[in-house]
Design an enzyme around this catalytic site. Structure first.
Site, PDB file in Angstrom:
ATOM      1  N   ASP A 272       0.861  -1.179   0.000  1.00  0.00           N
ATOM      2  CA  ASP A 272       0.000   0.000   0.000  1.00  0.00           C
ATOM      3  C   ASP A 272       0.900   1.232   0.000  1.00  0.00           C
ATOM      4  OD1 ASP A 272      -3.058   0.735   0.586  1.00  0.00           O
ATOM      5  OD2 ASP A 272      -1.763   2.195   1.605  1.00  0.00           O
ATOM      6  N   ILE A 273       0.610   2.213  -0.886  1.00  0.00           N
ATOM      7  CA  ILE A 273       1.413   3.439  -0.934  1.00  0.00           C
ATOM      8  C   ILE A 273       1.081   4.297   0.290  1.00  0.00           C
ATOM      9  CG2 ILE A 273       1.925   5.538  -2.232  1.00  0.00           C
ATOM     10  CD1 ILE A 273       1.184   4.040  -4.764  1.00  0.00           C
ATOM     11  N   GLU A 315      -4.686   2.416  -4.336  1.00  0.00           N
ATOM     12  CA  GLU A 315      -3.228   2.489  -4.231  1.00  0.00           C
ATOM     13  C   GLU A 315      -2.656   1.200  -3.630  1.00  0.00           C
ATOM     14  OE1 GLU A 315      -4.757   4.378  -0.375  1.00  0.00           O
ATOM     15  OE2 GLU A 315      -5.386   4.231  -2.459  1.00  0.00           O
TER      16      GLU A 315
END
Length: 414
Positions: A272-273, A315
């Site tokens: 996950d960003i 994301e």
């Protein structure tokens, strides 16, 4: 008168006795000659019987090899034409060659990213010697087979004409005596090389047999490559060009079933960003899309050809690693995290001011952390949640709370 008659009779009897004795001796010599002739015939007959038995034994061995080949061939063709990943083809080739030739050594080389061939699967060689072994095109016997695209048997490999065309080098594995080498060629390109050493089953058509196996292998590699490209194109996310969530869920179910059936490892990573919403709010959605594209490319650049990387959410990214234990998956995840952390992201018109992007990740393994695809995804997601909770920009392996006295510990920081 009487004495003369007696002398005559004695002389006649003696002559008769001598004649009889001579006849006996002649018969004896004749019988000895006949016996010698018979003994010679018997010896020749035994020799011919031995030759016949040897021929019959050879014929039985050849028939056994051919029969074994014919028995295994339909199943091999069926499997090689099924939906196989490139990594699952070499083990099938090894099993086939083992069934046909019963050799001491089997080596399967696959074409690398450059003009080299990497030893991907083997039998009868120490792992410390074989792992990471590769040869360049034209280098040694394997490289020569790859460049000449010529199938070679023991006689070819020992011929002076051929020996002059290559020099033994570091690419030659010590202690491995090769009897048969066949390149896997498709449309003029050598995709790999298969080698057999010290075969127990030998017969006149072995060169033709290994070439047929090599041809089947080349078709399987070409089909797998074509199928993967078509599959990736049909199931690609429009922004990142990674696989879609739907496709990943489908393939993950198939791969977990295969891993359980073949007793091979399978691992999964969720990324996950970090603070992605902040990038969108600060620089706008086009900049956010640019970050997603670059992150996807950096992830893809660290993976093998048949690993699966998918955009799973806005994301969020999921990676499936077939034939990979969880510890190795964690190392791969860490390499990806570092690559993204070091990359200068350009999200504004001012190229001199790149922004820093980091990711958090969770890792889980099939059977170790869950049996079904849903259980593995859930385990990796829990590890990802802990990575965020502990400050982000880190990779955590899932650890069940049943393995720890601390019920809050479900992960291990890397």
């Amino acid at each position: 008168m009487f004495p003369e008659a007696l002398s005559f009779l004695l002389v006649g009897g003696l002559l008769l006795a001598l004649g009889a004795l001579g006849g006996i001796m002649g018969e004896r010599r004749r019988l000895q000659f006949v016996m010698r002739e018979q003994a010679a015939r018997n010896s020749e007959l035994r020799h011919r019987v031995g030759e016949t038995e040897e021929l019959l034994g050879r014929a039985r061995a050849e028939n056994s090899t051919v029969s074994s080949f014919l028995v295994v061939l339909p199943d091999v063709v069926r499997q090689l034409n099924s939906h196989l990943t490139k990594r699952s083809i070499p083990p099938l080739l090894v099993s086939t060659l083992e069934h046909i030739f019963e050799p001491a050594h089997i080596l399967i080389y696959a074409r690398g990213v450059k003009d080299d061939f990497v030893l991907t699967h083997w039998k009868g060689i120490p792992e410390s010697l074989a792992r990471g072994h590769h040869v360049r095109l034209g280098e040694g016997r394997v490289g020569l087979a790859a460049s000449s695209q010529m199938t070679m048997d023991h006689d070819d490999l020992q011929s002076e004409t051929l020996l002059r065309r290559f020099a033994p080098s570091a690419s030659e594995l010590p202690g491995v005596a090769l009897d048969l080498i066949a390149p896997m060629v498709h449309e003029g390109t050598t995709l790999g090389v298969i080698c057999v050493g010290r075969a127990s089953r030998r017969q006149g058509d072995e060169k033709r047999m290994i070439k047929l196996v090599a041809d089947l292998g080349s078709l399987a590699f070409a089909n797998a490559d074509m199928f993967m490209k078509l599959e990736n194109t049909a199931n690609a996310d429009s922004l990142t060009n990674l696989s879609t969530k739907r496709f990943l869920n489908l393939r993950l179910g198939e791969l977990t079933h295969r891993a359980e059936k073949t007793h091979t490892p399978l691992s999964l990573i969720i990324f996950d960003i970090d603070h992605f919403k902040k990038f969108n709010d600060t620089f706008g959605h086009p900049a956010g899309d640019s970050i997603l594209k670059v992150v996807a490319a950096l992830i893809k650049g660290q993976l093998r050809e048949d690993d699966i990387a998918a955009r799973y959410g806005g994301e969020e990214f999921v990676i499936v690693l077939p034939d990979t234990v969880k510890e190795d998956a964690t190392r791969i995840a860490e390499k990806i995290r570092k690559a993204i952390e070091k990359h200068p992201f350009r999200v504004s018109s001012d190229a001199a001011k790149p922004v820093s992007v980091t990711i958090s990740g969770g890792v889980a393994g099939h059977l170790v952390d869950g049996k079904s695809s849903h259980e593995i995804l859930s385990a990796a997601d829990q590890a990802l949640y802990l990575a965020k909770e502990q400050g982000r920009n880190r990779i955590i392996e899932y650890r069940s709370r049943y393995l720890s006295d601390d019920e809050t510990e479900i992960g291990v920081t890397v």
